[in-house]
Design a protein around this motif. Structure first.
Motif, short mmCIF file in Angstrom:
data_model
loop_
_atom_site.label_atom_id
_atom_site.label_comp_id
_atom_site.label_asym_id
_atom_site.label_seq_id
_atom_site.Cartn_x
_atom_site.Cartn_y
_atom_site.Cartn_z
N ALA A 19 54.09 31.83 52.79
CA ALA A 19 54.27 33.29 52.66
C ALA A 19 54.61 33.94 54.20
N LEU A 20 53.68 33.40 55.06
CA LEU A 20 53.63 33.72 56.40
C LEU A 20 54.68 33.35 57.32
N LEU A 21 55.17 32.09 56.96
CA LEU A 21 56.03 31.27 57.68
C LEU A 21 57.64 31.89 57.18
N CYS A 22 57.52 32.43 55.86
CA CYS A 22 59.01 33.07 55.37
C CYS A 22 59.04 34.34 55.95
N ALA A 23 57.90 35.10 56.09
CA ALA A 23 57.98 36.36 56.77
C ALA A 23 58.38 36.06 58.05
N ILE A 24 57.78 35.35 58.93
CA ILE A 24 58.26 34.93 60.27
C ILE A 24 59.92 34.69 60.30
N PHE A 29 65.39 36.08 61.64
CA PHE A 29 66.91 36.30 61.17
C PHE A 29 67.43 37.55 60.91
N ALA A 30 66.66 38.07 60.05
CA ALA A 30 67.22 39.41 59.61
C ALA A 30 67.00 40.74 60.78
N GLY A 31 65.64 40.68 61.50
CA GLY A 31 65.57 41.66 62.55
C GLY A 31 66.84 41.98 63.37
N LEU A 34 69.26 43.86 61.34
CA LEU A 34 68.86 45.35 60.87
C LEU A 34 68.96 46.16 61.97
N LEU A 35 68.70 45.72 63.28
CA LEU A 35 68.87 46.63 64.67
C LEU A 35 70.36 47.02 64.65
N VAL A 36 71.28 46.06 64.36
CA VAL A 36 72.52 46.44 64.65
C VAL A 36 73.19 47.28 63.71
N LEU A 37 72.67 47.15 62.32
CA LEU A 37 72.95 48.08 61.30
C LEU A 37 72.30 49.46 61.68
N SER A 51 66.16 50.87 66.74
CA SER A 51 65.02 51.05 65.87
C SER A 51 65.43 50.49 64.69
N PHE A 52 64.89 50.34 63.77
CA PHE A 52 64.85 49.84 62.54
C PHE A 52 65.45 50.82 61.38
#
Length: 283
Positions: A19-24, A29-31, A34-37, A51-52
């Motif tokens: 779960a930790l590796l999936c969160a990282i 990849f999604a960070g 989300l910043l661009v969006l 900001s997010f």
């Protein structure tokens, strides 16, 4: 536990680590996405702080990007990627069929030439390519300032040919021989038998081919004669160095550029996954 967990050696005790590796991985990849969006819809379009979540939702950044011609650049890019992808798929299918199902003299040389096209960086062939596009050998025509000048060079891609040929090689010879005994011609065999059995590979080369053409930067820049010939990737670079246009408008243009790639991926996601997993199983 499922088969995926078993294959990777995961146990129930390893679930917190997984779960930790999936969160990282999700954050990495999604960070940025989300910043661009968030920045594209933020009313503080001139701010460089990201900001997010936007401070206040607004369409103003898209209006500014539209005033800079982002929709025109998007339309030009769609024309190029549509024509280039159709040409690339057609060339890849016919070339792969010849390589996979036929034996001819010089086949190894042909494969070597295809591999060489994948190894040469764009910067190395930029100047020769510019000269050829400006004066087609034997025809004396110039493709400068035309969409065809970008479509023709991307119409042949070694990666697509290799993927298709490897899939076609896996088609059992018994099927091909049975079709020949029934009097099926080459084109009909390709259209009615080989291509339906290679749908996963077609999904793979369509997604990767679209991304390859869509992300082109140097080639459209070489072909362009004026600013109206730019694709959306070149236009975004132009907007980024424009002091009048704020970061919010650039991020709005980036969101516009992202949408076609997302649509293609979502439409062909199942074929892409099947093609990649089939290749991994055969490997």
């Amino acid at each position: 536990m499922n088969r995926f967990d078993t294959a990777l050696g995961w146990t129930t005790r390893g679930r917190p680590l997984r779960a930790l590796l999936c969160a990282i991985a999700l954050f990495v990849f999604a960070g940025p996405f989300l910043l661009v969006l968030s920045g594209a819809f933020d009313d503080h379009g001139q701010s460089t702080r990201l900001s997010f979540w936007p401070n206040e939702l607004t369409w103003a950044n898209f209006t500014v990007a539209g005033d800079r011609g982002i929709w025109s650049y998007l339309g030009h890019s769609l024309v190029i990627v549509g024509g280039g992808l159709l040409l690339q798929i057609a060339v890849s299918v016919f070339a792969a069929y010849a390589i996979a199902r036929r034996r001819f003299r010089g086949q190894a040389v042909v494969m070597l030439a295809i591999l060489l096209t994948m190894m040469l960086p764009e910067e190395v062939i930029a100047i020769p390519l510019s000269l050829v596009i400006g004066d087609l050998p034997g025809l004396g025509l110039s493709l400068k300032g035309s969409a065809l000048g970008v479509i023709l060079p991307v119409g042949i891609w070694g990666f697509s040919i290799l993927v298709m040929s490897e899939f076609m090689k896996e088609i059992p010879d018994e099927i091909i021989e049975a079709a020949k005994l029934d009097g099926v011609g080459e084109l009909r065999m390709l259209w009615r038998i080989v291509l339906p059995l290679s749908r996963s590979a077609l999904g793979v080369i369509t997604v990767f081919g679209f991304i390859m053409i869509w992300d082109q930067y140097l080639l459209p820049l070489i072909v362009a004669e004026n600013q109206s010939d730019y694709t959306i990737t070149v236009a975004l670079a132009l907007m980024r160095v424009d002091n009048v246009v704020g970061p919010g408008a650039v991020l709005a243009g980036s969101v516009v550029a992202l949408v076609p790639s997302l649509i293609v991926y979502l439409l062909l996601q199942r074929s892409l996954v099947r093609g990649i997993t089939a290749g991994a199983t055969k490997g």
